[in-house]
Motif scaffolding. Structure first.
Motif, PDB file in Angstrom:
ATOM      1  N   GLN A  90      33.986   3.743  82.207  1.00 43.95           N
ATOM      2  CA  GLN A  90      32.928   3.293  81.301  1.00 43.95           C
ATOM      3  C   GLN A  90      33.142   3.875  79.902  1.00 43.95           C
ATOM      4  OE1 GLN A  90      29.006   4.496  82.626  1.00 43.95           O
ATOM      5  NE2 GLN A  90      28.069   2.638  81.817  1.00 43.95           N
ATOM      6  N   ALA A  91      33.492   5.156  79.819  1.00 44.73           N
ATOM      7  CA  ALA A  91      33.723   5.798  78.528  1.00 44.73           C
ATOM      8  C   ALA A  91      34.962   5.211  77.828  1.00 44.73           C
ATOM      9  CB  ALA A  91      33.890   7.293  78.721  1.00 44.73           C
ATOM     10  N   LYS A  92      35.994   4.923  78.600  1.00 39.89           N
ATOM     11  CA  LYS A  92      37.219   4.334  78.042  1.00 39.89           C
ATOM     12  C   LYS A  92      36.915   2.976  77.410  1.00 39.89           C
ATOM     13  CE  LYS A  92      41.836   2.944  79.606  1.00 39.89           C
ATOM     14  NZ  LYS A  92      42.727   2.836  80.772  1.00 39.89           N
ATOM     15  N   LEU A  93      36.088   2.184  78.068  1.00 43.15           N
ATOM     16  CA  LEU A  93      35.722   0.879  77.529  1.00 43.15           C
ATOM     17  C   LEU A  93      34.855   1.037  76.281  1.00 43.15           C
ATOM     18  CD1 LEU A  93      35.752  -2.293  78.198  1.00 43.15           C
ATOM     19  CD2 LEU A  93      33.388  -1.848  78.746  1.00 43.15           C
ATOM     20  N   LYS A  94      33.894   1.950  76.321  1.00 41.89           N
ATOM     21  CA  LYS A  94      32.996   2.170  75.175  1.00 41.89           C
ATOM     22  C   LYS A  94      33.755   2.671  73.949  1.00 41.89           C
ATOM     23  CE  LYS A  94      28.781   1.061  76.118  1.00 41.89           C
ATOM     24  NZ  LYS A  94      28.145   0.010  75.350  1.00 41.89           N
ATOM     25  N   ALA A  95      34.820   3.451  74.176  1.00 42.63           N
ATOM     26  CA  ALA A  95      35.618   3.947  73.048  1.00 42.63           C
ATOM     27  C   ALA A  95      36.338   2.793  72.344  1.00 42.63           C
ATOM     28  CB  ALA A  95      36.630   4.972  73.539  1.00 42.63           C
ATOM     29  N   LYS A  96      36.825   1.834  73.101  1.00 40.15           N
ATOM     30  CA  LYS A  96      37.577   0.720  72.529  1.00 40.15           C
ATOM     31  C   LYS A  96      36.665  -0.427  72.066  1.00 40.15           C
ATOM     32  CE  LYS A  96      41.563  -1.559  72.103  1.00 40.15           C
ATOM     33  NZ  LYS A  96      42.582  -1.269  71.170  1.00 40.15           N
ATOM     34  N   TYR A  97      35.616  -0.726  72.860  1.00 43.67           N
ATOM     35  CA  TYR A  97      34.683  -1.816  72.560  1.00 43.67           C
ATOM     36  C   TYR A  97      33.244  -1.303  72.626  1.00 43.67           C
ATOM     37  CZ  TYR A  97      38.747  -4.733  73.614  1.00 43.67           C
ATOM     38  OH  TYR A  97      39.987  -5.300  73.617  1.00 43.67           O
ATOM     39  N   PRO A  98      32.746  -0.672  71.575  1.00 46.30           N
ATOM     40  CA  PRO A  98      31.400  -0.088  71.632  1.00 46.30           C
ATOM     41  C   PRO A  98      30.259  -1.111  71.701  1.00 46.30           C
ATOM     42  CG  PRO A  98      32.353   0.186  69.445  1.00 46.30           C
ATOM     43  CD  PRO A  98      33.416  -0.409  70.315  1.00 46.30           C
ATOM     44  N   ASP A  99      30.530  -2.334  71.296  1.00 46.96           N
ATOM     45  CA  ASP A  99      29.458  -3.330  71.294  1.00 46.96           C
ATOM     46  C   ASP A  99      29.272  -4.018  72.644  1.00 46.96           C
ATOM     47  OD1 ASP A  99      31.993  -4.400  70.902  1.00 46.96           O
ATOM     48  OD2 ASP A  99      31.210  -6.223  69.977  1.00 46.96           O
ATOM     49  N   LEU A 100      30.191  -3.838  73.597  1.00 50.85           N
ATOM     50  CA  LEU A 100      30.052  -4.454  74.917  1.00 50.85           C
ATOM     51  C   LEU A 100      29.106  -3.634  75.796  1.00 50.85           C
ATOM     52  CD1 LEU A 100      33.647  -5.599  75.950  1.00 50.85           C
ATOM     53  CD2 LEU A 100      31.711  -7.009  75.328  1.00 50.85           C
ATOM     54  N   ALA A 101      28.204  -4.314  76.450  1.00 52.10           N
ATOM     55  CA  ALA A 101      27.267  -3.647  77.362  1.00 52.10           C
ATOM     56  C   ALA A 101      27.972  -3.360  78.683  1.00 52.10           C
ATOM     57  CB  ALA A 101      26.056  -4.529  77.613  1.00 52.10           C
ATOM     58  N   ARG A 114      30.616  -2.798  85.546  1.00 52.75           N
ATOM     59  CA  ARG A 114      30.716  -4.187  85.117  1.00 52.75           C
ATOM     60  C   ARG A 114      30.376  -4.277  83.642  1.00 52.75           C
ATOM     61  NH1 ARG A 114      28.091  -6.716  90.574  1.00 52.75           N
ATOM     62  NH2 ARG A 114      29.963  -6.375  91.819  1.00 52.75           N
ATOM     63  N   VAL A 115      30.953  -5.272  82.987  1.00 49.59           N
ATOM     64  CA  VAL A 115      30.877  -5.385  81.535  1.00 49.59           C
ATOM     65  C   VAL A 115      30.327  -6.749  81.140  1.00 49.59           C
ATOM     66  CG1 VAL A 115      32.255  -5.408  79.425  1.00 49.59           C
ATOM     67  CG2 VAL A 115      32.873  -3.888  81.284  1.00 49.59           C
ATOM     68  N   GLY A 116      29.432  -6.741  80.126  1.00 50.86           N
ATOM     69  CA  GLY A 116      29.022  -7.963  79.459  1.00 50.86           C
ATOM     70  C   GLY A 116      27.907  -8.732  80.136  1.00 50.86           C
ATOM     71  N   ASP A 117      27.372  -9.665  79.354  1.00 47.49           N
ATOM     72  CA  ASP A 117      26.355 -10.613  79.796  1.00 47.49           C
ATOM     73  C   ASP A 117      26.789 -11.982  79.281  1.00 47.49           C
ATOM     74  OD1 ASP A 117      24.485  -8.775  80.982  1.00 47.49           O
ATOM     75  OD2 ASP A 117      24.036  -8.093  78.956  1.00 47.49           O
ATOM     76  N   TYR A 118      27.519 -12.717  80.109  1.00 45.29           N
ATOM     77  CA  TYR A 118      28.093 -13.986  79.670  1.00 45.29           C
ATOM     78  C   TYR A 118      27.406 -15.135  80.387  1.00 45.29           C
ATOM     79  CZ  TYR A 118      31.524 -10.634  78.154  1.00 45.29           C
ATOM     80  OH  TYR A 118      32.116  -9.545  77.583  1.00 45.29           O
ATOM     81  N   ARG A 119      27.020 -16.142  79.616  1.00 42.71           N
ATOM     82  CA  ARG A 119      26.330 -17.293  80.199  1.00 42.71           C
ATOM     83  C   ARG A 119      27.283 -18.244  80.901  1.00 42.71           C
ATOM     84  NH1 ARG A 119      21.923 -18.844  75.552  1.00 42.71           N
ATOM     85  NH2 ARG A 119      20.944 -16.807  75.494  1.00 42.71           N
ATOM     86  N   SER A 120      28.522 -18.299  80.444  1.00 44.12           N
ATOM     87  CA  SER A 120      29.494 -19.197  81.079  1.00 44.12           C
ATOM     88  C   SER A 120      30.709 -18.394  81.528  1.00 44.12           C
ATOM     89  CB  SER A 120      29.932 -20.300  80.113  1.00 44.12           C
ATOM     90  OG  SER A 120      30.723 -19.757  79.078  1.00 44.12           O
ATOM     91  N   ARG A 121      31.402 -18.933  82.495  1.00 40.05           N
ATOM     92  CA  ARG A 121      32.603 -18.283  83.015  1.00 40.05           C
ATOM     93  C   ARG A 121      33.710 -18.279  81.953  1.00 40.05           C
ATOM     94  NH1 ARG A 121      34.011 -16.816  88.106  1.00 40.05           N
ATOM     95  NH2 ARG A 121      36.237 -16.583  88.460  1.00 40.05           N
TER      96      ARG A 121
END
Length: 151
Positions: A88-99, A112-119
């Protein structure tokens, strides 16, 4: 020979039977004698304001539902809690805007990452994340919808 008194007993019982029968015939009409078509609703006036806020939105703003069906990208699954936090920290360091969402279901932690409406949206982001993480895949679940911009 039959006793003569039984004949008089049946004649005397006939008016009683007639009254009972007549009463049973009137009983249904008494049950259906209520007035039809009138319903009186007694409620607190606050109920109307709550319904109005739910339908229109708080103070006239359009508010989207809190969650909907959508997609997320799973970047980690394992039994080590610290490894899940590290991913989780590795992802936040590279992409801080992704939930990111950390969940635990015995015996595994999942990130798990993101909130996407479509695949398709999820697949585009997954292509960017492939160099950082191995074994990525897309899961379908309830997602948090973004806040609507009312300006």
């Amino acid at each position: 020979m039959k006793d003569g008194s039984s004949f008089y007993k049946t004649i005397a019982a006939a008016p009683v039977r007639c009254c009972v029968l007549f009463g049973l015939m009137l009983l249904p009409s008494l049950l259906f004698a209520q007035e039809k078509g009138k319903v009186e609703v007694v409620k607190d006036p606050k109920v109307d304001s709550l319904v109005q806020d739910y339908v229109v939105g708080d103070k006239g703003k359009n508010i989207a539902p809190a969650s909907s069906d959508g997609y997320r990208i799973q970047i980690f699954s394992g039994s080590d809690r610290q490894a899940a936090y590290d991913a989780q920290a590795k992802l936040k360091a590279k992409y801080p805007d992704l939930a990111t969402y950390l969940s635990y279901r015995a015996p595994n932690f999942k990130v798990r990452v993101g909130d996407y409406r479509s695949r398709l949206e999820a697949e585009k982001v997954m292509q960017d994340l492939k160099p950082l993480f191995g074994g990525l895949f897309i899961t379908q679940e309830k997602i948090n919808l973004p806040k609507l911009d009312t300006e």
